[in-house]
Design a protein around this motif. Sequence first.
Motif, PDB file in Angstrom:
ATOM      1  N   THR A   1      33.614  -0.522   2.874  1.00 33.56           N
ATOM      2  CA  THR A   1      34.144  -1.850   2.552  1.00 33.56           C
ATOM      3  C   THR A   1      35.611  -1.747   2.153  1.00 33.56           C
ATOM      4  O   THR A   1      35.973  -0.889   1.343  1.00 33.56           O
TER       5      THR A   1
ATOM      6  N   ALA B   1      33.493  -5.400   6.052  1.00 33.63           N
ATOM      7  CA  ALA B   1      32.436  -4.377   6.033  1.00 33.63           C
ATOM      8  C   ALA B   1      32.579  -3.546   7.305  1.00 33.63           C
ATOM      9  O   ALA B   1      32.693  -4.097   8.407  1.00 33.63           O
TER      10      ALA B   1
ATOM     11  N   THR C   1      37.584  -9.567   3.101  1.00 38.32           N
ATOM     12  CA  THR C   1      36.736  -8.409   2.817  1.00 38.32           C
ATOM     13  C   THR C   1      36.015  -7.992   4.097  1.00 38.32           C
ATOM     14  O   THR C   1      35.221  -8.760   4.653  1.00 38.32           O
TER      15      THR C   1
END
Length: 417
Positions: free
Chosen positions: A158, A104, A102
Amino acid sequence: MSSTHSQVRAVLLTALLVVTSFASIGSSAAQGERPTLRLGVAAADLQTLDPHFASGTQDRTIVDMVFNGLVRYVPGNAPDIEADLATEIPEPTMEGTSQVWTFALREGVMCHPSASTEAYELTADDVVYSLEKSANVDRSAYAADYAGMTVAKVDDYTVTITMETPLSPALFLPKVANYSGGFIVCSQAVEALGDEAFKTAPVGTGPFMFSQYNPQNAVTLVANDDYFRGQPKLAGVEARYIADSTSLQLGLQARELDVIDGLNEAQWVDQINGEEGLIADIFGAAEVTFVNFNTTVEPLNNPQVRQAIAYALNRDDFVALSGEPVAAPVYSVVPSEFMDGGLTQEEAAAADVEYAYDVERAQQLMEEAGFADGFEMELITSELDSYRRVYEVMQESLGEIGIELQINVVDHATMHE
């Protein structure tokens, strides 16, 4: 290539070589102006500035300045990776048997304006678009590297990347770094321009923006003063395409160029470093020469033939093409000088994978494999000297054990096809 279909033997490491004239760069800076760097590129023209197809040095030189990745190789210390368009390098998690990364994204990163689009803020939509483009065989030369990868938008800043097969950071992060398919393109610009026009009018988020392309002459870049890492110290870069190495050198000596691609020859380096105001800078590892064996075709499906070829190739002969310190022998495809896990000579010998030059052993293996009289094999190489000369050394070396190589020389772009 899949390890079930190919085996490799590392032969040669070549450093990256550039030559700089400090007198000419300094003249503009001394007047309080940001200088424009005049870069001499050793090629007749570009092939493509679409980063997902760019493979030659003449193309990557430009795309490196125009685009970013989610992460990047640390300038001056390429084995290390740091966050780039991402705010940090995440730790992966597991969801069932899949691995999820993940990321950002930085806020406020601006896509360059283009002939068809205004500048706009890069978001997760651009990242998803880019990595899906990289995975598309019709829109990327690196699609195989992105098989088994699913990219999804969580929100504007994101994205998640799900890998069917979990990978270590050392194997995963280069896929999203500032190299090859990892470059992030600006989706609105690509869609507005079309894939074909994008190849000669790239639009990214990097420190320099595309300005102009004159075929077989030059590409002009201008500073992106809104660059998220700060205003560039150069006003721009003019990359001039000059295929002839003598003309490149003369342009530098006449102070018509500031930086050029140097010749990968130790003698030439010594000559340049003997001239006042010129510095030949050697750094790397830049390129590794290695042999791929397609183990699905005869006679390369015979391990004794592959071993014979490995023993017949003398690393010293390949190093001699450039000379030290421009070139040095290596013992794994990823050299120990570049990344942890690469093998030193001692480690390769201990693992019985060094294959030190031994032509008698090579001949013996050919006989044991049933090819005492040798065989013929056809290879394709680029017209570029740095490629062609390696094949010529291989041709001579393998001739000693009865393998007759036919070398077909094609233009560089065709070779990559």
